[in-house]
Design a protein around this motif. Structure first.
Motif: not given
Ligand code: ZN
Ligand code: ZN
Length: 213
Positions: A15-17, A58-60, A62-65, A154-156, A195-197
């Motif tokens: 459920q990546q945004n 934003t980063h490498g 799988i759920d983002h790239a 992202g996921d920071v 990235g999430h939520g």
């Molecule tokens: Zn993520």
């Protein structure tokens, strides 16, 4: 210049945004973090009549790239970011997909351009400063639009949480430094998408996020 708008397409079992940032007037825009479900992303782009000029990562992970190369082929645009420190992750997306049992087409990703701290990326009249924020992933970048008081983190940082640091290249102390020294000083009134939520505002995270107090 029109207003900066954002549309979110949740992608992958995580459920990546996946986020489409676009100008409300001329409908130019970029796709941030097309992790997968590329057909849904394309449907959202076409359904809203948006002219995509680039893919930003934003980063490498799988759920983002994971869907970046497929989307690049479909749209004929460049993949920009993240920082080169995530090259090993992007070189291994196919094995990440196998490890997490992800369906669909995942291809290792070769960005057209890596980013470094202090660079600027833009579409139309909307400019975003690049902040290198390691910790969750070594090459994680945040896109910050000063005029719109907006950041894609992202996921920071999450609403009430922070990115996990138990994956390869994770570093908890570095993540806390990235948040406290680079993000929060931008101001309490900065709105963010993550990235999430749900997203939020930096001020609320500074005051109430249990990982930051
Ligand atoms: Zn993520
Ligand atoms: Zn991640």
């Amino acid at each position: 210049m029109g207003q900066l708008n954002a549309g979110i397409v949740p992608v992958t079992p995580f459920q990546q945004n996946c986020t489409i940032l676009f100008d409300a007037d001329d409908k130019t825009g970029v796709v941030v973090d097309p992790g997968g479900d590329v057909q849904q992303i394309l449907a959202a782009i076409e359904g809203n009549g948006i002219k995509i000029t680039a893919i930003w990562l934003t980063h490498g992970h799988i759920d983002h790239a994971g869907g970046a190369m497929e989307l690049k082929d479909a749209l004929g645009v460049d993949i920009i970011g993240p920082h080169e420190a995530d090259r090993p992750l992007l070189d291994n997306l196919e094995s990440q997909a196998q490890r997490f049992g992800l369906p669909g087409e995942v291809r290792n990703c070769v960005p057209d351009r890596f980013l470094t701290e202090g660079e600027t990326v833009s579409f139309g009249d909307h400019s975003f400063e690049v902040l290198h924020c390691p910790g969750h992933a070594p090459g994680h970048v945040v896109y910050y639009n000063r005029d719109a008081k907006f950041a894609h983190v992202g996921d920071v940082l999450f609403h009430g949480s922070i990115g996990r640091t138990d994956l390869p290249g994770g570093d908890h102390a570095a993540l806390i430094r990235s948040i406290k020294e680079k993000l929060l000083p931008l101001g309490d009134d900065i709105g963010f998408i993550c990235g999430h939520g749900p997203g939020g505002r930096f001020g609320e995270e500074r005051r109430n996020n249990p990982f930051l107090v």
